[in-house]
Design an enzyme around this catalytic site. Structure first.
Site, PDB file in Angstrom:
ATOM      1  CG  ASP A  56      -1.802   1.325   1.568  1.00  0.00           C
ATOM      2  OD1 ASP A  56      -2.421   1.589   0.367  1.00  0.00           O
ATOM      3  OD2 ASP A  56      -1.420   1.829   2.599  1.00  0.00           O
ATOM      4  CG  ASP A 104      -1.654   7.741   0.401  1.00  0.00           C
ATOM      5  OD1 ASP A 104      -0.582   8.553   0.239  1.00  0.00           O
ATOM      6  OD2 ASP A 104      -2.593   8.039  -0.668  1.00  0.00           O
ATOM      7  CG  ASP A 156      -2.180   2.389   6.352  1.00  0.00           C
ATOM      8  OD1 ASP A 156      -2.361   2.149   5.085  1.00  0.00           O
ATOM      9  OD2 ASP A 156      -2.753   3.195   6.978  1.00  0.00           O
TER      10      ASP A 156
END
Length: 224
Positions: free
Chosen positions: A11, A13, A170
């Site tokens: 991922d 961001d 995240d």
């Protein structure tokens, strides 16, 4: 003995880049342009990882001005990112570790993100990563997380199966996407969703520093 290939999908961001201030500011501008009160910072960050349409639907409901908010967000994000005062730092260890991972001969790197392809291109250019990633999946290419489409496309492009694929992210959306695709879900503790949410979404492990991902990717060997 020869090494079998692995695929690590990342991922962006909240995992590689600390873009929270830019994301929140762009959302506030978009809501203001539509004459709406912006969500709290916590709520703004809770939808990071979704594509824009899904993100704004989650924030204002299906009858809200989804398209106007998405367009306003894209315009605000581009304007803010072009400001020299805007900072989108990499999280600690990311730059060094990405370089080491890209140099491995038993590992391919991929990206799966809610960002646009243009946004990813900007990131890769800025950090000199253009040659590091074999497969790049964005909001322009597949359904929004947690749909497994991004991971399935990444595996198809690389020829690497789910048993040798890891997703690092995240958010609970990343973990749910990984589980839906049948790959290994690994969460990070420094991002935009709490550790408890990652665990509830099925994270196999949670790392507290980016360098720890190397310990979770041992060289795999098979008979030549």
């Amino acid at each position: 003995m020869t090494r079998s290939m692995q695929l690590l999908i990342l991922d962006v961001d909240g995992t590689l880049v600390d873009s929270q201030n830019l994301i929140v500011a762009a959302q506030r501008d978009a809501f203001a342009a539509c004459g709406l009160e912006a969500p709290s910072r916590e709520r703004s960050l809770s939808i990071v990882g979704l594509s824009l349409a899904e993100a704004f639907t989650a924030l204002v409901g299906p009858t809200g001005p989804i398209e106007a908010l998405a367009e306003g967000y894209k315009a605000a994000f581009a304007r803010l990112r072009a400001d020299p005062a805007t900072v989108e730092p990499l999280f600690p260890e990311v730059e060094e570790v990405i370089g080491r991972l890209a140099a491995r001969d038993d590992l391919l790197l991929g990206i799966a993100t809610g960002k646009s392809r243009r946004g990813v291109a900007h990131l890769l250019e800025r950090h000199g990563w253009r040659s590091f990633f074999t497969t790049i999946q964005t909001a322009d290419d597949a359904p929004s997380k947690p749909d497994p489409g991004m991971i399935l496309q990444a595996m198809a492009e690389t020829g690497i199966g789910p048993e040798a694929t890891t997703m690092l992210g995240d958010t609970s959306f990343d973990m749910a996407m990984a589980r839906a695709a049948g790959v290994r879900p690994i969460g990070v503790s420094w991002g935009y969703h709490p550790v408890a949410a990652l665990e509830e979404a099925g994270a196999e492990a949670i790392i507290d520093g980016f360098g720890a991902v190397e310990d979770l990717l041992p060289a795999r060997a098979k008979a030549a």
